[in-house]
Design a protein around this motif. Structure first.
Motif, mmCIF file in Angstrom:
data_model
loop_
_atom_site.group_PDB
_atom_site.id
_atom_site.type_symbol
_atom_site.label_atom_id
_atom_site.label_comp_id
_atom_site.label_asym_id
_atom_site.label_seq_id
_atom_site.Cartn_x
_atom_site.Cartn_y
_atom_site.Cartn_z
ATOM 1 N N LEU A 236 -34.161 -22.690 -51.995
ATOM 2 C CA LEU A 236 -33.681 -23.046 -53.326
ATOM 3 C C LEU A 236 -32.675 -24.189 -53.252
ATOM 4 O O LEU A 236 -32.757 -25.158 -54.023
ATOM 5 C CB LEU A 236 -33.044 -21.827 -53.997
ATOM 6 N N GLU A 237 -31.737 -24.108 -52.320
ATOM 7 C CA GLU A 237 -30.728 -25.164 -52.175
ATOM 8 C C GLU A 237 -31.380 -26.492 -51.800
ATOM 9 O O GLU A 237 -31.022 -27.547 -52.343
ATOM 10 C CB GLU A 237 -29.704 -24.754 -51.122
ATOM 11 N N GLN A 238 -32.336 -26.438 -50.875
ATOM 12 C CA GLN A 238 -33.002 -27.676 -50.447
ATOM 13 C C GLN A 238 -33.816 -28.289 -51.587
ATOM 14 O O GLN A 238 -33.818 -29.508 -51.777
ATOM 15 C CB GLN A 238 -33.910 -27.387 -49.254
ATOM 16 N N ALA A 239 -34.479 -27.436 -52.368
ATOM 17 C CA ALA A 239 -35.284 -27.933 -53.485
ATOM 18 C C ALA A 239 -34.406 -28.568 -54.549
ATOM 19 O O ALA A 239 -34.733 -29.639 -55.085
ATOM 20 C CB ALA A 239 -36.111 -26.793 -54.079
ATOM 21 N N CYS A 240 -33.276 -27.938 -54.875
ATOM 22 C CA CYS A 240 -32.369 -28.491 -55.885
ATOM 23 C C CYS A 240 -31.807 -29.829 -55.426
ATOM 24 O O CYS A 240 -31.696 -30.781 -56.217
ATOM 25 C CB CYS A 240 -31.235 -27.509 -56.175
ATOM 26 N N ALA A 241 -31.447 -29.928 -54.149
ATOM 27 C CA ALA A 241 -30.921 -31.185 -53.614
ATOM 28 C C ALA A 241 -31.978 -32.283 -53.670
ATOM 29 O O ALA A 241 -31.681 -33.429 -54.048
ATOM 30 C CB ALA A 241 -30.438 -30.980 -52.180
ATOM 31 N N ALA A 242 -33.211 -31.948 -53.318
ATOM 32 C CA ALA A 242 -34.287 -32.940 -53.314
ATOM 33 C C ALA A 242 -34.583 -33.432 -54.726
ATOM 34 O O ALA A 242 -34.781 -34.640 -54.946
ATOM 35 C CB ALA A 242 -35.543 -32.343 -52.688
ATOM 36 N N ILE A 243 -34.602 -32.524 -55.671
ATOM 37 C CA ILE A 243 -34.873 -32.922 -57.061
ATOM 38 C C ILE A 243 -33.728 -33.762 -57.598
ATOM 39 O O ILE A 243 -33.934 -34.773 -58.276
ATOM 40 C CB ILE A 243 -35.111 -31.673 -57.932
ATOM 41 N N ALA A 244 -32.480 -33.355 -57.318
ATOM 42 C CA ALA A 244 -31.316 -34.095 -57.810
ATOM 43 C C ALA A 244 -31.249 -35.503 -57.236
ATOM 44 O O ALA A 244 -30.845 -36.448 -57.920
ATOM 45 C CB ALA A 244 -30.037 -33.330 -57.463
ATOM 46 N N GLU A 245 -31.655 -35.675 -55.977
ATOM 47 C CA GLU A 245 -31.589 -36.977 -55.314
ATOM 48 C C GLU A 245 -32.818 -37.833 -55.576
ATOM 49 O O GLU A 245 -32.917 -38.960 -55.084
ATOM 50 C CB GLU A 245 -31.413 -36.777 -53.810
ATOM 51 N N GLY A 246 -33.781 -37.297 -56.338
ATOM 52 C CA GLY A 246 -34.978 -38.060 -56.648
ATOM 53 C C GLY A 246 -36.031 -38.037 -55.574
ATOM 54 O O GLY A 246 -37.018 -38.784 -55.645
ATOM 55 N N ARG A 247 -35.844 -37.203 -54.539
ATOM 56 C CA ARG A 247 -36.847 -37.113 -53.472
ATOM 57 C C ARG A 247 -38.010 -36.220 -53.871
ATOM 58 O O ARG A 247 -39.027 -36.168 -53.191
ATOM 59 C CB ARG A 247 -36.197 -36.562 -52.195
ATOM 60 N N SER A 248 -37.854 -35.530 -54.988
ATOM 61 C CA SER A 248 -38.925 -34.691 -55.521
ATOM 62 C C SER A 248 -38.831 -34.747 -57.032
ATOM 63 O O SER A 248 -37.735 -34.702 -57.605
ATOM 64 C CB SER A 248 -38.779 -33.244 -55.036
ATOM 65 N N GLU A 249 -39.958 -34.895 -57.674
ATOM 66 C CA GLU A 249 -39.971 -34.960 -59.137
ATOM 67 C C GLU A 249 -39.965 -33.575 -59.776
ATOM 68 O O GLU A 249 -39.975 -33.443 -60.980
ATOM 69 C CB GLU A 249 -41.206 -35.735 -59.610
#
Length: 369
Positions: A236-249
């Protein structure tokens, strides 16, 4: 000139009191103490409230009168005093100013009733929030009249209470909007959470609060953590970070609880919030199986498509996964009759078969019945 005591005891509780339930309890207690009132009440009426809805009434008594019954505002209303709605907003009225001196018999009745209620001296203050809400504040004493200082305090409070009432009216409107949205989502079994970039929960709606466990461990920053298995929490933490940084839409799916087959869908937040704001980085959505009451759903289908009672009941059952024949047997229809009903249902709803019918029902108003 307002002093530090006024700010701490009266004005600050007015600001904070809009979040109390009911509002302004601390303010009322402090006001009673400052003015040496014996008892008091505050009546709040929202303009949008139904005529049959009782107003909000906050009763407060001084410690010396705590065992006395609260003021009966309904009885006061029945005394034929000067109508509350005609009191000039912001002006402090004495009891004598609201009595009927033009009718000696009524005046005697009013005085006797007030004496029986322990009201010999009193002060009225009306405030209004631009047509959105009205409030009436009454302070009473029994043995001696209010001092000029007490009356001045009450008069000085008027503008601040008016501003607080406007805030309360606006907040009540926002609460109504929030409650409507949450009620609709709850009917569909949908829960939502707002996450920051580190996976902390900034806010959760009632469905999400009910379905998910939260950690009691204190956080260095604002927010809470979901109480999950270590691997799920890390994901969950990794997914939130990726979405926030634009690495995942977004569109990231996490299995939170295998025993309940409970998944969480994460997407980039697109909320348009006014300033000042704390925009979440990620919105998480979960959903549980929840359907409307069958009879309520059938009524909606009947109203939208002109179905008969039996046709609507059959369509409702089909939308829940039953076959035409199984649904018909539950309704004590023969297989042939159920198939004939289904043809009429397809014609009236403009659908091309069972799958199309289910899609049409689930995407319409029926699940919100």
């Amino acid at each position: 000139m307002f002093n530090h005591s006024d700010q701490q005891e009266l004005f600050l509780p007015l600001v904070e009191g809009v979040h109390e339930t009911p509002p302004w309890g601390a303010f009322m207690r402090n006001l009673v103490a400052r003015t040496y009132a014996r008892r008091a009440f505050l009546i709040i009426t929202l303009a949008s409230a139904m005529p049959t809805q009782e107003p909000t009434v906050i009763h407060v008594s001084a410690p010396r009168a705590v065992k006395e019954p609260p003021l009966d505002f309904r009885r006061l209303d029945g005394l034929g005093l000067h109508p509350y709605g005609q009191l000039r907003p912001g002006r402090v009225y004495a009891i004598d100013e609201v009595l009927d001196f033009d009718n000696a018999e009524r005046l005697a009745f009013q005085r006797a009733a007030l004496a029986e209620m322990g009201i010999r001296y009193g002060r009225w203050l009306r405030v209004t929030a631009g047509g959105a809400a009205d409030a009436w504040l009454l302070l009473v004493r029994e043995r001696e009249d209010f001092s000029s200082s007490a009356v001045s305090t009450l008069a000085a409070i008027g503008p601040h209470l008016t501003a607080a009432l406007r805030t309360l009216a606006a907040l009540t409107q926002q609460r109504l909007q929030t409650a409507m949205a949450q009620s609709a989502l709850a009917r569909l079994g949908v829960g939502q959470l707002a996450f920051d970039a580190a996976g902390r929960v900034m806010a959760a709606d009632p469905v999400a609060e009910e379905l998910l466990p939260y950690s009691n461990a204190p956080e260095a920053r604002a927010g809470r953590r979901l109480q999950l298995l270590p691997a799920v929490s890390s994901a969950l933490e990794q997914a939130c970070a990726a979405i926030a940084e634009g690495r995942s839409e977004g569109g990231t799916l996490l299995l939170l609880d295998p025993s309940r087959n409970l998944h969480l869908l994460l997407r980039k937040s697109d909320l348009n919030l006014p300033e000042p704001r704390a925009v979440p980085a990620v919105i998480g959505t979960l959903r549980i199986a929840r359907r409307e009451d069958e009879r309520a759903g059938a009524l909606v289908l009947r109203g939208i498509h002109g179905l008969s009672d039996r046709e609507a009941a059959l369509a409702e059952k089909v939308s829940r996964g039953e076959t035409i024949t199984d649904a018909g047997r539950t309704l004590r229809l023969t297989d042939e009759t159920a198939r004939n009903y289904s043809k009429r249902i397809y014609a009236k709803t403009g659908t091309q078969g069972q799958a199309d019918l289910v899609r049409d029902i689930l995407s319409g108003l029926t699940p919100l019945a």
